[in-house]
Structure formats: C-alpha cells, structure tokens
Write a protein that holds these residues in place. Sequence first.
Motif, PDB file in Angstrom:
ATOM      1  N   UNK A 118       0.869  -1.172   0.000  1.00 30.81           N
ATOM      2  CA  UNK A 118       0.000   0.000   0.000  1.00 30.81           C
ATOM      3  C   UNK A 118       0.904   1.220   0.000  1.00 30.81           C
ATOM      4  N   UNK A 119       0.365   2.389   0.257  1.00 33.76           N
ATOM      5  CA  UNK A 119       1.182   3.598   0.201  1.00 33.76           C
ATOM      6  C   UNK A 119       2.276   3.639   1.263  1.00 33.76           C
ATOM      7  N   UNK A 120       2.193   2.775   2.274  1.00 35.55           N
ATOM      8  CA  UNK A 120       3.204   2.721   3.329  1.00 35.55           C
ATOM      9  C   UNK A 120       4.241   1.635   3.101  1.00 35.55           C
ATOM     10  N   UNK A 121       4.097   0.839   2.059  1.00 35.98           N
ATOM     11  CA  UNK A 121       5.057  -0.219   1.770  1.00 35.98           C
ATOM     12  C   UNK A 121       4.422  -1.598   1.762  1.00 35.98           C
ATOM     13  N   UNK A 122       5.251  -2.656   1.927  1.00 38.10           N
ATOM     14  CA  UNK A 122       4.738  -4.023   1.884  1.00 38.10           C
ATOM     15  C   UNK A 122       3.721  -4.299   2.991  1.00 38.10           C
ATOM     16  N   UNK A 123       2.727  -5.124   2.645  1.00 37.45           N
ATOM     17  CA  UNK A 123       1.709  -5.561   3.591  1.00 37.45           C
ATOM     18  C   UNK A 123       1.823  -7.073   3.693  1.00 37.45           C
ATOM     19  N   UNK A 124       2.044  -7.580   4.892  1.00 45.25           N
ATOM     20  CA  UNK A 124       2.180  -9.022   5.080  1.00 45.25           C
ATOM     21  C   UNK A 124       0.820  -9.656   5.318  1.00 45.25           C
ATOM     22  N   UNK A 125       0.483 -10.625   4.476  1.00 45.17           N
ATOM     23  CA  UNK A 125      -0.779 -11.349   4.588  1.00 45.17           C
ATOM     24  C   UNK A 125      -0.489 -12.833   4.494  1.00 45.17           C
ATOM     25  N   UNK A 126      -1.112 -13.595   5.361  1.00 42.82           N
ATOM     26  CA  UNK A 126      -0.988 -15.049   5.289  1.00 42.82           C
ATOM     27  C   UNK A 126      -1.907 -15.578   4.193  1.00 42.82           C
ATOM     28  N   UNK A 127      -1.550 -16.715   3.628  1.00 43.43           N
ATOM     29  CA  UNK A 127      -2.408 -17.361   2.643  1.00 43.43           C
ATOM     30  C   UNK A 127      -3.681 -17.841   3.300  1.00 43.43           C
ATOM     31  N   UNK A 128      -4.778 -17.694   2.600  1.00 41.96           N
ATOM     32  CA  UNK A 128      -6.069 -18.217   3.038  1.00 41.96           C
ATOM     33  C   UNK A 128      -6.118 -19.682   2.622  1.00 41.96           C
ATOM     34  N   UNK A 129      -6.254 -20.622   3.558  1.00 43.60           N
ATOM     35  CA  UNK A 129      -6.238 -22.042   3.191  1.00 43.60           C
ATOM     36  C   UNK A 129      -7.395 -22.455   2.281  1.00 43.60           C
ATOM     37  N   UNK A 130      -8.399 -21.598   2.105  1.00 43.98           N
ATOM     38  CA  UNK A 130      -9.481 -21.910   1.170  1.00 43.98           C
ATOM     39  C   UNK A 130      -9.134 -21.535  -0.263  1.00 43.98           C
ATOM     40  N   UNK A 131      -8.035 -20.786  -0.446  1.00 46.05           N
ATOM     41  CA  UNK A 131      -7.681 -20.348  -1.799  1.00 46.05           C
ATOM     42  C   UNK A 131      -6.279 -20.761  -2.236  1.00 46.05           C
ATOM     43  N   UNK A 132      -5.446 -21.173  -1.287  1.00 50.73           N
ATOM     44  CA  UNK A 132      -4.068 -21.523  -1.639  1.00 50.73           C
ATOM     45  C   UNK A 132      -3.533 -22.544  -0.660  1.00 50.73           C
ATOM     46  N   UNK A 133      -2.626 -23.411  -1.105  1.00 50.38           N
ATOM     47  CA  UNK A 133      -2.032 -24.379  -0.182  1.00 50.38           C
ATOM     48  C   UNK A 133      -1.195 -23.656   0.872  1.00 50.38           C
ATOM     49  N   UNK A 134      -1.305 -24.075   2.086  1.00 50.61           N
ATOM     50  CA  UNK A 134      -0.570 -23.432   3.173  1.00 50.61           C
ATOM     51  C   UNK A 134       0.884 -23.866   3.187  1.00 50.61           C
ATOM     52  N   UNK A 135       1.143 -25.119   2.815  1.00 47.40           N
ATOM     53  CA  UNK A 135       2.502 -25.672   2.912  1.00 47.40           C
ATOM     54  C   UNK A 135       3.175 -25.912   1.558  1.00 47.40           C
ATOM     55  N   UNK A 136       2.744 -25.195   0.512  1.00 44.71           N
ATOM     56  CA  UNK A 136       3.351 -25.364  -0.809  1.00 44.71           C
ATOM     57  C   UNK A 136       3.425 -24.008  -1.489  1.00 44.71           C
ATOM     58  N   UNK A 137       4.346 -23.894  -2.428  1.00 47.10           N
ATOM     59  CA  UNK A 137       4.531 -22.627  -3.137  1.00 47.10           C
ATOM     60  C   UNK A 137       3.416 -22.353  -4.142  1.00 47.10           C
ATOM     61  N   UNK A 138       2.816 -23.411  -4.672  1.00 47.89           N
ATOM     62  CA  UNK A 138       1.766 -23.253  -5.675  1.00 47.89           C
ATOM     63  C   UNK A 138       0.766 -24.410  -5.574  1.00 47.89           C
ATOM     64  N   UNK A 139      -0.361 -24.249  -6.172  1.00 41.18           N
ATOM     65  CA  UNK A 139      -1.404 -25.266  -6.088  1.00 41.18           C
ATOM     66  C   UNK A 139      -1.149 -26.448  -7.011  1.00 41.18           C
TER      67      UNK A 139
END
Length: 144
Positions: free
Chosen positions: A121-142
């Motif tokens: 955002x305008x203040x820099x990087x925003x850290x967000x965890x992956x949502x387990x309903x949309x992306x694998x939690x323990x893998x780089x890609x689906x």
Amino acid sequence: MTETASSAARHFAGKLRFETDPSDVQAALEAGERFVLVDNRGEAAWRQGRASGAIHLPTAEIAERAAHSIPAGVPVVVYCWGPGCNGSTKAALALSLLGYEVREMIGGFEYWAREGLPVEDDNGPVNRASDPLTAPVDAAACAC
C-alpha cells in the motif's frame, strides 16, 4: 473427437489465451517474463492495497494514459477487485481496442491477496498469510 468436444476444446483454449490467475502471474513475474501488470481500480482502492509491481491505470483513464504508461508491444495483464467485479474485463477491452495484447487476471486483487502473494500500500509491503481456502498453506503453488 465429437463436435461438442471440439467446441469445448476451442472454448477452453480461448479462455487460457485471454485469462490468467494470480499464481500464474506471480510465477511469470518471478521468471522475469516481460509484461505490465495493471491495476485498473480507482484511487481509493489503489491506496488501500495492490499487487506489488503493478502500475495504476484506472479504466476511465486508459484511453488518455495507456500510451504513456505501457510501452507499445508489451503484453498487459489487468486486474480489478475480484470475481464479483467485471472492471478488469472493461479494462481489458479498452486496452485491446488500443492494440495491446491483454490477459485478464481472474480472481483479481481479492485472490491475489488471499493467496498470500506480495501486496503493498502507500506505506510499503503488507504481510498477509495465505487463506487455506484459496491456496495451499505448505506449498509454493497449487500445482493445478
């Protein structure tokens, strides 16, 4: 191949030619592929957060600003809010009418952020965890 199967194959090939998704866009960025990632949402949405590396080009400004913002001949990927918004479709149409090779990022910013991909955002990087309903939690890609 039956006529129905042939029609289906043409349909899905066409979708893949003109659509992409957040994880494929991130993989292309990491691979150094040459394209411009365009956030076509309004100013308030842009300030709230965007895909890292995107440029801001609201749909209403495409006709007047595209040539100054996107080099001729460089492919474009557009995104808007998410699957409930057709703003990226409108932007893709506007850019394609100007002669750009365009792909629409299905899922938009919503799925970009929900998959834990780089957001700022305008203040820099925003850290967000992956949502387990949309992306694998323990893998780089689906791997789909």
